[in-house]
Scaffold this motif. Structure first.
Motif, short mmCIF file in Angstrom:
data_model
loop_
_atom_site.label_atom_id
_atom_site.label_comp_id
_atom_site.label_asym_id
_atom_site.label_seq_id
_atom_site.Cartn_x
_atom_site.Cartn_y
_atom_site.Cartn_z
N LEU A 8 12.89 6.86 -11.42
CA LEU A 8 13.28 6.95 -10.01
C LEU A 8 12.92 5.66 -9.30
O LEU A 8 11.94 5.00 -9.64
N ARG A 9 13.70 5.34 -8.27
CA ARG A 9 13.40 4.15 -7.48
C ARG A 9 12.26 4.47 -6.51
O ARG A 9 12.13 5.60 -6.05
N ASP A 10 11.47 3.43 -6.18
CA ASP A 10 10.36 3.63 -5.23
C ASP A 10 10.91 3.70 -3.81
O ASP A 10 11.68 2.84 -3.39
N MET A 11 10.46 4.72 -3.08
CA MET A 11 10.74 4.77 -1.64
C MET A 11 9.68 3.95 -0.90
O MET A 11 9.97 3.24 0.04
N VAL A 12 8.43 4.12 -1.40
CA VAL A 12 7.30 3.43 -0.78
C VAL A 12 6.48 2.78 -1.88
O VAL A 12 6.24 3.42 -2.92
N ARG A 13 6.08 1.55 -1.70
CA ARG A 13 5.21 0.89 -2.68
C ARG A 13 4.18 0.04 -1.94
O ARG A 13 4.55 -0.76 -1.07
N LEU A 14 2.93 0.27 -2.24
CA LEU A 14 1.86 -0.53 -1.63
C LEU A 14 1.12 -1.27 -2.73
O LEU A 14 0.81 -0.68 -3.78
N GLU A 15 0.87 -2.54 -2.47
CA GLU A 15 0.10 -3.34 -3.43
C GLU A 15 -1.05 -4.01 -2.69
O GLU A 15 -0.83 -4.90 -1.87
N ALA A 16 -2.26 -3.54 -2.96
CA ALA A 16 -3.48 -4.11 -2.37
C ALA A 16 -3.37 -4.24 -0.85
O ALA A 16 -3.74 -5.25 -0.27
N VAL A 17 -2.87 -3.19 -0.23
CA VAL A 17 -2.64 -3.25 1.23
C VAL A 17 -3.94 -2.99 1.99
O VAL A 17 -4.70 -2.08 1.67
N GLY A 18 -4.19 -3.84 2.98
CA GLY A 18 -5.34 -3.65 3.88
C GLY A 18 -4.84 -3.65 5.31
O GLY A 18 -3.84 -4.28 5.63
N LEU A 19 -5.56 -2.93 6.17
CA LEU A 19 -5.19 -2.90 7.60
C LEU A 19 -6.45 -3.01 8.44
O LEU A 19 -7.43 -2.30 8.21
N GLN A 20 -6.39 -3.91 9.36
CA GLN A 20 -7.53 -4.16 10.24
C GLN A 20 -6.99 -4.18 11.67
O GLN A 20 -6.11 -4.98 11.98
N TYR A 21 -7.50 -3.28 12.50
CA TYR A 21 -7.06 -3.29 13.91
C TYR A 21 -7.84 -4.36 14.66
O TYR A 21 -9.01 -4.61 14.36
N GLU A 22 -7.17 -4.94 15.64
CA GLU A 22 -7.87 -5.90 16.51
C GLU A 22 -8.53 -5.15 17.65
O GLU A 22 -7.98 -4.20 18.19
N ARG A 23 -9.72 -5.59 18.01
CA ARG A 23 -10.38 -5.02 19.19
C ARG A 23 -10.72 -6.17 20.12
O ARG A 23 -11.48 -7.07 19.75
N ALA A 24 -10.14 -6.14 21.32
CA ALA A 24 -10.33 -7.19 22.33
C ALA A 24 -10.03 -8.56 21.73
O ALA A 24 -10.78 -9.53 21.95
#
Lengths: 233, 325
Positions: A8-24
């Protein structure tokens, strides 16, 4: 578009994903760290984990409400880490999202809230009327189409939000605690709807705390803790 | 079918009827449109004055011929034309001269009355003949004309009003430039007013905008909603301002009429209207004397305000939306 083992084809693929929110204006703590997984087209995933584990952040990422700080995110085979801003609305219209806090527009009626994604997609008004009314009937709100969110109970607002998320027949359906404000009967109806959407080909990701619901509807689980993926089985 | 389901597309998705106030913005834009109309009137008035002066004083030359009845000798030494006839003949033959006419004794007496009294022309003072010369568009070279007349009729004076008219024209054109500058400033302030209104609306509807954005709305969709509302409100304000300015401008046109009206338009103006019908008729006649750029500019004001509203809203919203992913 990426391939997985079963072809099956990928709908979603993440590779080493990081998320950092900014504060001020400064980088805050990591909300997500080194996430790598894929969900095939037509797949179903429970997204589990305690509060603060990063479930909502991951759904926001998949809904393209934020871009990853690190790593590669692919949705519909397109790299969202580097996609042009102008290309995102088309992709967002193929994603349905049920928010934990409903996020209905308070000045619009139930009908207009449900019709909104179709109006944004500039579909013919006849089709908008038919589709929106069908969805409202399905979630049991046919008699409340003119009611504004403030006139509806929490459960009714949740059902309007669900109707709005699925009215455009999205290819990727994301739900953040969708049964939180529903009674058991309505929760079961919702699960049937999500399963039906999945059976018709939509990829579905549901974040929940409700382990009983997960037990009644077994499916593959993504479990998060402290922004990391701790299991995918 | 329900009330909501009966509604047409293009509804107020973002709730802008409440977020973009339909009182403050039109009132402020109306004030700007009113000022713009006054600036247009200033520009139009200055332009009309320049035209009037140039068609009047600048197109005329006065020639004084001392001892006009003295006969000038022919080449053979015998007496020929009078000095006045000779000067008239030269003037009428000169290029750029449309008409040359000597003032009659009565006209001369009338002209000198303020200085010499009613019996001025009958005094022992030797009065020169005065010739009024009307010029064509480009007119003659006044210096060359003076030289020719001086050679043929010594002592003749050519008095041109062109230099004064030129100075007044420069002044009037400066006033016109100031009026256009004021118009530009007013347009800028109107744009700033719309921008502030739109930004207030953006803040009031921030959450709704984020939801619609998340549902796949493009920047153009959201900006279009704001622009439609701002265009309507600014256009309404422009219309109000233009309507408010109209009676003021008509009153100003009435005051300015003696300075800019041609004999034909002046004759059409009622002297002192006493009834409403006469007043309306007087105003209609006054409209005809208003500068053309004002007659065109006044109806254009609402459209200009609407255009300012549209583009300001588009730019403001699109700029603001850049902060969303």
């Amino acid at each position: 578009m990426g391939q997985v083992a079963n072809g099956l084809r990928d709908m979603v693929r993440l590779e080493a994903v990081g998320l950092q929110y900014e504060r001020a204006g400064r980088p805050g703590a990591d909300a997500l760290r080194d996430l790598s997984f894929e969900i095939p087209d037509g797949g179903f995933r429970w997204l589990l984990g305690p509060s603060g584990a990063g479930k909502s952040s991951l759904l926001r990422l998949l809904h393209l409400a934020v871009r990853p700080t690190r790593g590669q995110l692919q949705v519909f085979g397109q790299n969202m880490s580097h996609a042009k801003r102008g290309d995102l609305p088309d992709i967002r219209r193929r994603i349905g999202m049920v928010f934990q806090d409903f996020r209905l527009l308070p000045h619009l009626s139930a009908f207009d809230n449900v019709a909104l994604p179709l109006r944004i997609a500039r579909l013919p008004e006849d089709q908008i009327r038919a589709d929106a009314m069908e969805m409202l009937r399905w979630v049991g709100l046919a008699k409340l189409v003119d009611s504004r969110p403030a006139e509806l109970s929490g459960g009714e607002q949740q059902r309007v939000a669900i109707a709005r998320a699925v009215v455009g027949r999205p290819s990727l359906l994301l739900a953040d605690e969708p049964t939180g404000n529903l009674d058991d009967v309505q929760a079961e109806r919702l699960m049937l709807l999500l399963r039906e959407m999945n059976r018709l080909g939509a990829t579905v990701v549901v974040a929940t705390h409700n382990e009983a619901l997960v037990a009644r509807h077994p499916g593959r689980q993504l479990r998060l803790a402290h922004g990391r993926l701790v299991s995918d089985d | 079918m329900t009330r909501s389901a009966d509604r047409r597309a293009g509804s107020d998705d973002l709730g802008l009827r409440r977020a973009l106030d339909d009182r403050m913005l039109p009132v402020l834009v109306a004030a700007m449109a009113f000022l713009a109309a006054l600036a247009l009137a200033g520009s139009g008035g200055a332009s009309a004055l320049v035209k009037h002066w140039q068609e009047g004083a600048a197109a005329a030359v006065t020639v004084q011929v001392p001892t006009p009845s003295t006969l000038l000798p022919r080449t053979d030494g015998t007496p020929g034309q009078t000095r006045l006839d000779r000067a008239l003949a030269l003037l009428r033959a000169a290029p750029g001269v449309a008409q040359a006419q000597a003032l009659s004794e009565t006209e001369l007496t009338e002209l000198l009355k303020p200085w010499l009294g009613s019996g001025g022309a009958g005094t022992a003072l030797p009065l020169p003949a005065v010739i009024q010369v009307r010029l064509t568009g480009s007119g003659p070279d006044v210096a060359a004309l003076q030289t020719t007349l001086e050679a043929a009729v010594p002592g003749t004076l050519v008095e041109s009003h062109g230099a004064w008219v030129q100075r007044l024209a420069v002044l009037a054109r400066s006033l016109q430039a100031c009026a256009w500058l004021a118009l530009a400033v007013v347009a800028g302030v109107a744009a700033a007013v719309v921008m502030v209104g739109v930004r207030t609306g953006l803040l009031a509807r921030r959450e709704s905008i984020e939801i619609v954005h998340g549902l796949g709305a493009t920047d153009g969709y959201i900006a279009g909603r704001f622009a439609a509302r701002a265009t309507w409100l600014a256009g309404l304000g422009g219309l109000l301002g233009a309507l408010l300015a109209l009676p003021v401008l008509l009153a100003l046109a009435t005051l300015a009429a003696p300075f800019v009206a041609t004999p034909q338009t002046a004759a059409a103006l009622p002297v002192s209207p006493t009834t409403l019908a006469a007043l309306a008729s007087a105003w209609l006649a006054q409209l005809k004397t208003m500068p053309a750029e004002l007659l065109v500019g006044l109806p254009v004001l609402p459209a200009a305000a609407a255009i300012i509203g549209f583009f300001t809203a588009q730019a403001t919203v699109r700029g603001w939306l850049r902060r969303l992913p």
